[in-house]
Every structure is written in structure tokens, then in C-alpha cells.
Design an enzyme around this catalytic site. Structure first.
Site, PDB file in Angstrom:
ATOM      1  CG  ASP A  44      -2.188   0.798   1.077  1.00 46.37           C
ATOM      2  OD1 ASP A  44      -2.078   1.996   0.739  1.00 46.37           O
ATOM      3  OD2 ASP A  44      -3.279   0.243   1.288  1.00 46.37           O
ATOM      4  CG  ASP A  60       1.470   5.202  -5.949  1.00 49.22           C
ATOM      5  OD1 ASP A  60       0.869   4.680  -6.915  1.00 49.22           O
ATOM      6  OD2 ASP A  60       1.100   6.247  -5.400  1.00 49.22           O
ATOM      7  CB  VAL A  61      -0.312  -0.073  -7.652  1.00 44.52           C
ATOM      8  CG1 VAL A  61      -0.394  -0.946  -6.405  1.00 44.52           C
ATOM      9  CG2 VAL A  61      -1.515   0.840  -7.791  1.00 44.52           C
ATOM     10  CG  ASN A  87      -8.575  -4.290  -2.384  1.00 39.52           C
ATOM     11  OD1 ASN A  87      -9.795  -4.341  -2.566  1.00 39.52           O
ATOM     12  ND2 ASN A  87      -8.024  -3.444  -1.511  1.00 39.52           N
ATOM     13  CE1 TYR A 152     -13.910   2.659  -8.761  1.00 34.87           C
ATOM     14  CE2 TYR A 152     -16.215   2.045  -9.082  1.00 34.87           C
ATOM     15  CZ  TYR A 152     -14.998   1.857  -8.445  1.00 34.87           C
ATOM     16  OH  TYR A 152     -14.862   0.862  -7.507  1.00 34.87           O
ATOM     17  CE  LYS A 156     -12.347  -0.746  -9.272  1.00 37.80           C
ATOM     18  NZ  LYS A 156     -11.364  -1.607  -8.573  1.00 37.80           N
ATOM     19  CB  THR A 187     -14.639   0.898   2.699  1.00 34.82           C
ATOM     20  OG1 THR A 187     -14.891   1.755   1.580  1.00 34.82           O
ATOM     21  CG2 THR A 187     -14.942  -0.538   2.337  1.00 34.82           C
TER      22      THR A 187
HETATM   23  N1  LIG Z   1     -16.147   0.758  -1.247  1.00 44.49           N
HETATM   24  C1  LIG Z   1     -16.929   0.365  -2.252  1.00 44.49           C
HETATM   25  O1  LIG Z   1     -18.138   0.626  -2.269  1.00 44.49           O
HETATM   26  C2  LIG Z   1     -16.346  -0.438  -3.383  1.00 44.49           C
HETATM   27  C3  LIG Z   1     -17.237  -1.085  -4.246  1.00 44.49           C
HETATM   28  C4  LIG Z   1     -16.741  -1.856  -5.297  1.00 44.49           C
HETATM   29  C5  LIG Z   1     -15.370  -1.933  -5.483  1.00 44.49           C
HETATM   30  N2  LIG Z   1     -14.535  -1.270  -4.620  1.00 44.49           N
HETATM   31  C6  LIG Z   1     -13.107  -1.409  -4.873  1.00 44.49           C
HETATM   32  O2  LIG Z   1     -12.504  -1.968  -3.734  1.00 44.49           O
HETATM   33  C7  LIG Z   1     -11.155  -1.561  -3.664  1.00 44.49           C
HETATM   34  C8  LIG Z   1     -10.858  -1.048  -2.263  1.00 44.49           C
HETATM   35  O3  LIG Z   1     -11.759  -0.002  -1.981  1.00 44.49           O
HETATM   36  P1  LIG Z   1     -12.072   0.463  -0.477  1.00 44.49           P
HETATM   37  O4  LIG Z   1     -13.493   0.885  -0.447  1.00 44.49           O
HETATM   38  O5  LIG Z   1     -11.569  -0.531   0.497  1.00 44.49           O
HETATM   39  O6  LIG Z   1     -11.190   1.823  -0.437  1.00 44.49           O
HETATM   40  P2  LIG Z   1     -10.263   2.471   0.695  1.00 44.49           P
HETATM   41  O7  LIG Z   1     -10.022   3.864   0.205  1.00 44.49           O
HETATM   42  O8  LIG Z   1     -10.842   2.268   2.055  1.00 44.49           O
HETATM   43  O9  LIG Z   1      -8.914   1.628   0.588  1.00 44.49           O
HETATM   44  C9  LIG Z   1      -8.133   1.664  -0.585  1.00 44.49           C
HETATM   45  C10 LIG Z   1      -6.693   1.340  -0.231  1.00 44.49           C
HETATM   46  O10 LIG Z   1      -5.941   1.335  -1.457  1.00 44.49           O
HETATM   47  C11 LIG Z   1      -4.766   2.083  -1.268  1.00 44.49           C
HETATM   48  N3  LIG Z   1      -4.346   2.688  -2.526  1.00 44.49           N
HETATM   49  C12 LIG Z   1      -5.030   3.594  -3.278  1.00 44.49           C
HETATM   50  N4  LIG Z   1      -4.290   3.969  -4.323  1.00 44.49           N
HETATM   51  C13 LIG Z   1      -3.117   3.283  -4.245  1.00 44.49           C
HETATM   52  C14 LIG Z   1      -1.941   3.274  -5.026  1.00 44.49           C
HETATM   53  N5  LIG Z   1      -1.801   4.055  -6.117  1.00 44.49           N
HETATM   54  N6  LIG Z   1      -0.928   2.452  -4.660  1.00 44.49           N
HETATM   55  C15 LIG Z   1      -1.036   1.674  -3.559  1.00 44.49           C
HETATM   56  N7  LIG Z   1      -2.119   1.661  -2.760  1.00 44.49           N
HETATM   57  C16 LIG Z   1      -3.148   2.469  -3.103  1.00 44.49           C
HETATM   58  C17 LIG Z   1      -5.140   3.174  -0.253  1.00 44.49           C
HETATM   59  O11 LIG Z   1      -3.989   3.706   0.404  1.00 44.49           O
HETATM   60  C18 LIG Z   1      -6.064   2.397   0.684  1.00 44.49           C
HETATM   61  O12 LIG Z   1      -5.343   1.781   1.725  1.00 44.49           O
HETATM   62  C19 LIG Z   1     -10.965  -0.535  -4.789  1.00 44.49           C
HETATM   63  O13 LIG Z   1     -10.372  -1.182  -5.902  1.00 44.49           O
HETATM   64  C20 LIG Z   1     -12.369  -0.115  -5.103  1.00 44.49           C
HETATM   65  O14 LIG Z   1     -12.499   0.324  -6.459  1.00 44.49           O
HETATM   66  C21 LIG Z   1     -14.996  -0.536  -3.591  1.00 44.49           C
END
Ligand SMILES: NC(=O)c1ccc[n+]([C@@H]2O[C@H](COP(=O)([O-])OP(=O)(O)OC[C@H]3O[C@@H](n4cnc5c(N)ncnc54)[C@H](O)[C@@H]3O)[C@@H](O)[C@H]2O)c1
Length: 259
Positions: A44, A60-61, A87, A152, A156, A187
Site C-alpha cells: 500500500d 504506489d502501484v 485490490n 470509474y 472496473k 469502507t
Molecule cells: N467501497 C466500495 O463501495 C467499493 C465497491 C466496489 C469496489 N470497490 C473497490 O474496492 C477496492 C478497495 O476499496 P475500499 O473501499 O476498500 O477503499 P479504501 O479507500 O478504504 O482503501 C483503498 C486502499 O488502497 C490504497 N491505494 C489507493 N491507491 C493506491 C496506489 N496508487 N498504490 C497503492 N495503494 C493504493 C489506499 O492507500 C487504501 O489503503 C478498490 O479497488 C475499489 O475500487 C470498492
């Protein structure tokens, strides 16, 4: 025939990396995998929030060099990698007219190319594993049209298509590739969206009502699905997109009766 009375933990001996493992869904995946006996390294931008018991590599990815260093360090610490959970992701709002090219490239760089970089860096470790699996976090937006989510959703949708292509490319190498498609998950990300709304309570109610269960999805429910897809027991499951969305994608229910 004797019936075993106790099974070993489902992910016993599995070595996993989880991107975005410091928050939300990723942190729940880390916790769930540890509880099922896996060793886990979170990758992360920050180590704050990575659950206790997991390793943490900061990368950072969008940075290929940093990703390679983090994946190599995780593999060295665990003696290999069996499971990659891609993720990490960021959101974007607006119609096709609302974001400039720089924003499109920024979001696609994280949400799509991030998966490419991490999987590419881990591929030789996966090839060496007896239980190799990649699980990507896609979204309800991969296969349902949501308003004001053009960028977005494009990112996805690409994650889901990439999942299928990678599953085909690597099936003969014994690497399974799948994705989860969560609905709206409770989240910190969704918390930030709600905080920014004019009426957070009304916005939350609207998001809950959009899901047939009437509830937001819990991060733990998504983590449970990821653990299933990552499990060595799921030997025949590849190229699969698993909805974890409270029925949002496939069910057509009537609105709840008003009192
Ligand atoms: N929350 C939702 O409703 C939801 C729904 C469908 C899909 N998602 C997907 O789930 C995944 C996680 O979402 P979440 O809700 O847990 O979000 P979140 O913001 O709580 O957590 C995301 C994490 O990813 C890390 N991150 C972001 N960009 C990064 C980068 N460039 N390099 C390394 N780390 C990075 C952040 O630091 C954070 O720890 C995402 O891919 C999101 O698109 C979320």
C-alpha cells in the site's frame, strides 16, 4: 470411511500479497486471510492501518520500480507467493464530459495498470506455486450502468475483462484468475463520499435502498468471497466474476412497502 473431525485452516501455508491492504476491503482481506492460516504482506502507499500479524511493504502501484521492489521483498519474507489480491483502487465521479485526459489517465493508471504491474512482478512466483491464484477487485460498476461513474466504470470494466484474459493466458500454467464485484461497501472510501454529500444520511439511505438486501455490503463479506476464490480448495474456479453486492446486479425486487 472416517470423517475428519477438524479440518486445517483453509489457507494454511498460503503466502499472499494484498494491495490496498491498509484500509477498507483490503484490510478486511488481510484479516480474513490471517484468520484462515495464510501469511500475508500488504502492499500500500502507507503501512498505517495494515492489520497486526501481516507484513507491510510501502509502494504506489503506479510506480513499476517500487512495485517490483515490494513484490520481491514480500516473496523473500514469505519464501514465495501463492496468491495475489489486486485490490488497490481509487474512485472517480462524473459523466464522460466531466473529467479531463489527465484524470482519466490517473485513474486508469491506478485501477488497471496497477493490476498489470503487480501481477507481472509476481508472475514467476505464481508459476512456482502449487496453489496459484490471482483475485482482482472489480465492481458492480464493471457490469451495471451507474450514473456519474463513466471513468470509474471504464476502469472496473477493464479490470473484469483483464481478469478473463489473464485467466485464459495462465490456466495451463495452473494459475487461476478471478474477480469479486462488490456493490457499495461500507469502507472509509464510502464514508468520504457520504461526508461530501449535502445530506449524508439521505445519501446513505439512497445507497442502501439501491441494494435488494437494503444494506451496504460489509468489507468482511467481500473478504470472505476473496478467501473462497483464493483457496486451494477452489481448484475449478477460474475466469469467474463473483458478485458480492446484496443482489444488486441480478435481482429485480419491488421497493419496500411504505407503512
Ligand atoms: N467501497 C466500495 O463501495 C467499493 C465497491 C466496489 C469496489 N470497490 C473497490 O474496492 C477496492 C478497495 O476499496 P475500499 O473501499 O476498500 O477503499 P479504501 O479507500 O478504504 O482503501 C483503498 C486502499 O488502497 C490504497 N491505494 C489507493 N491507491 C493506491 C496506489 N496508487 N498504490 C497503492 N495503494 C493504493 C489506499 O492507500 C487504501 O489503503 C478498490 O479497488 C475499489 O475500487 C470498492
Amino acid at each position: 470411511m472416517t470423517v475428519p473431525t477438524a479440518l486445517p485452516p483453509e489457507l494454511d501455508g498460503i503466502r499472499a500479497i494484498v494491495t490496498g491492504g491498509a484500509s477498507g476491503i483490503g484490510a478486511a482481506v488481510v484479516t480474513a486471510m490471517l484468520a484462515r492460516g495464510a501469511r500475508v504482506v500488504a502492499i500500500d502507499r502507507t503501512s498505517d492501518g495494515v492489520p497486526a500479524g501481516a507484513g507491510a511493504e510501502i509502494a504506489d502501484v503506479t510506480d513499476d520500480g517500487a512495485v517490483r521492489r515490494a513484490v520481491d521483498a514480500a516473496a523473500a519474507a514469505m519464501g514465495g507467493i501463492d496468491v495475489v489480491v489486486n485490490n488497490a483502487g481509487i474512485g472517480a465521479q462524473g459523466t464522460v464530459a466531466d473529467n479531463d485526459d489527465a484524470e482519466w489517465l490517473r485513474v486508469l493508471d491506478v485501477n488497471v495498470l496497477g493490476i498489470v504491474r503487480v501481477t507481472r512482478a509476481a508472475l514467476d512466483h505464481l508459476r512456482a506455486s502449487e496453489h496459484a491464484a490471482v483475485v482482482n477487485t472489480a465492481s458492480i460498476a464493471s457490469w451495471s450502468g451507474l450514473p456519474s461513474r463513466a471513468l470509474y466504470s471504464a476502469s472496473k470494466g477493464a479490470v473484469q475483462a483483464l481478469t478473463l484474459a489473464m485467466a485464459a493466458d495462465h490456466v495451463r500454467e495452473g494459475i487461476r484468475v478471478t474477480c469479486v464485484n462488490p456493490g457499495t461497501v461500507d469502507t472509509p472510501w464510502v464514508g468520504r463520499l457520504l461526508d461530501a454529500a449535502d445530506d449524508p444520511a439521505a445519501e446513505r439511505a439512497a445507497l442502501e435502498a439501491r441494494q435488494p438486501t437494503g444494506k451496504l455490503v460489509s468489507p468482511e463479506a467481500v473478504a470472505h468471497a476473496v478467501c473462497y476464490l483464493a483457496s486451494p480448495l477452489a481448484t475449478a474456479t477460474t475466469g469467474t466474476a463473483l458478485a458480492v453486492d446484496g443482489g444488486m446486479h441480478d435481482l429485480r425486487v419491488r421497493p419496500p412497502q411504505q407503512p
